[in-house]
Design an enzyme around this catalytic site. Structure first.
Site, mmCIF file in Angstrom:
data_model
loop_
_atom_site.group_PDB
_atom_site.id
_atom_site.type_symbol
_atom_site.label_atom_id
_atom_site.label_comp_id
_atom_site.label_asym_id
_atom_site.label_seq_id
_atom_site.Cartn_x
_atom_site.Cartn_y
_atom_site.Cartn_z
ATOM 1 N N LEU A 31 0.421 -1.414 -0.175
ATOM 2 C CA LEU A 31 -0.032 0.462 -0.132
ATOM 3 C C LEU A 31 0.811 1.457 0.029
ATOM 4 C CD1 LEU A 31 -3.058 -0.950 2.564
ATOM 5 C CD2 LEU A 31 -3.019 0.269 -0.058
ATOM 6 N N TYR A 183 -2.291 -6.750 16.978
ATOM 7 C CA TYR A 183 -2.358 -5.427 15.786
ATOM 8 C C TYR A 183 -4.009 -4.685 15.496
ATOM 9 C CZ TYR A 183 -3.243 -4.544 10.604
ATOM 10 O OH TYR A 183 -3.628 -4.881 9.678
ATOM 11 N N LYS A 187 -4.281 -1.282 15.712
ATOM 12 C CA LYS A 187 -5.400 -0.725 14.536
ATOM 13 C C LYS A 187 -6.498 0.516 14.682
ATOM 14 C CE LYS A 187 -2.765 -1.239 10.952
ATOM 15 N NZ LYS A 187 -1.992 -0.299 10.440
#
Length: 313
Positions: A31, A183, A187
């Site tokens: 990304l 994670y 996030k």
């Protein structure tokens, strides 16, 4: 140093980010690389940050930031690599310093760097938890903090910027993901950090938004291999390049007035997320007994929308 005008213009190829200086973290692959190339295609001068580590955060011998910067220059754009660790104070400060020393300004920060160490919670080591949260959450905070300090100083000196920060959350941060506790927690923290930063930095001309992308990267192509596989023909919905147009627009002056928002991006779909909102409630007007509180909650649940499906559940 490139002669960039105070308003963000400069000589280039045109586009909605013409002359803007953009720093993208974790831009060596996936990304981040797609974002860096897309910004350059829209006229931005790009600081390409990547520490050059493996999927689990261990060092690699190659230099992906330099390769992406060269790719941008070969296409006629302007870019400079940065190999610092943005989860450290010096690395984050040097990212901002590189933009200022090379191009004389910084207009947009895209926080994207991260890696995975997936484990079920009962098998998760403390060091792995700390490492993932450090890179994702602290690795957002520190570049944001140093960029914001620069923009605040500019505002106080009478030069209010049209600054933009685009943070990277995840569906795992919005819904949770089995086997990805640290994670998911990091996030989710990025979403909260985005909301706070949007409120605090508005006075300095800084807009802060977050994306929750679904795309094929090193982090997703193993965990969600079947979903992320590229099709033989037709539209590749999981290509990381599909997410970048949204990021470029959020990072441009064209996004004026859009701040404190979270967007899901997948394939050709963009969804404005609305976050936590009050649902059904009950007010006794006095202290509840545990059993009657439970009965009230059971009744509230009959009127509530079912929660989203946790990934992998």
């Amino acid at each position: 140093m490139s002669g960039i005008r105070e308003g963000g213009g400069g000589e280039g190829r045109g586009g909605i980010c013409e002359g803007r200086v953009v720093a993208v973290t974790g831009a060596g692959r996936g990304l981040g690389r797609a974002h860096a190339l897309a910004f350059a295609a829209e006229g931005a001068l790009v600081v390409v940050n990547d520490l050059g580590v493996g999927l689990d955060g261990t060092p690699e011998s190659d230099g992906p930031a330099a390769r992406v910067a060269e790719e941008i220059r070969a296409a006629g754009g302007e870019a400079v690599p940065h190999g610092g660790d943005i989860a450290t104070t010096e690395g984050a400060a040097s990212l901002v310093r590189t933009a200022l020393e090379t191009y004389g300004r910084l207009d947009t920060l895209v926080n994207n760097a991260g890696f995975l160490r997936d484990r079920m919670l009962v098998n998760l080591d403390e060091d792995d938890f700390d490492a993932v949260v450090r890179v994702h959450l602290k690795g957002h905070f520190l570049p944001l903090r140093h960029a914001a300090a620069h923009w605040r100083a500019r505002t106080k000196a009478g030069h209010r910027p049209e600054a933009r920060i685009v943070n990277t959350s995840s569906g795992a941060g919005l819904l949770g993901s089995v086997g990805q506790g640290p994670y998911s927690a990091a996030k989710a923290g990025i979403v909260a950090l985005t909301l706070v930063a949007a409120a605090e930095l508005r006075r300095y001309g800084v807009q802060v938004n977050a994306i929750a992308p679904a795309a094929r990267t090193r982090m997703t192509e193993r965990t969600f291999a079947a979903i992320m596989a590229a099709p033989g023909t037709g539209f590749d919905a999981m290509a990381p390049e599909n997410v970048s147009p949204l990021v470029v627009w959020l990072g441009s002056a064209a996004s004026a007035g859009v701040t404190g928002r979270v967007f899901e991006a997948e394939g050709g779909r963009i969804t404005l997320m609305e976050g936590w909102r009050p649902g059904p409630g009950a007010d006794k007007g006095a202290r509840w007994e545990p059993a009657e509180a439970g009965a009230a909650i059971r009744e509230l649940l009959t009127r509530a929308t079912a929660p989203g499906q946790v990934y992998g559940a």
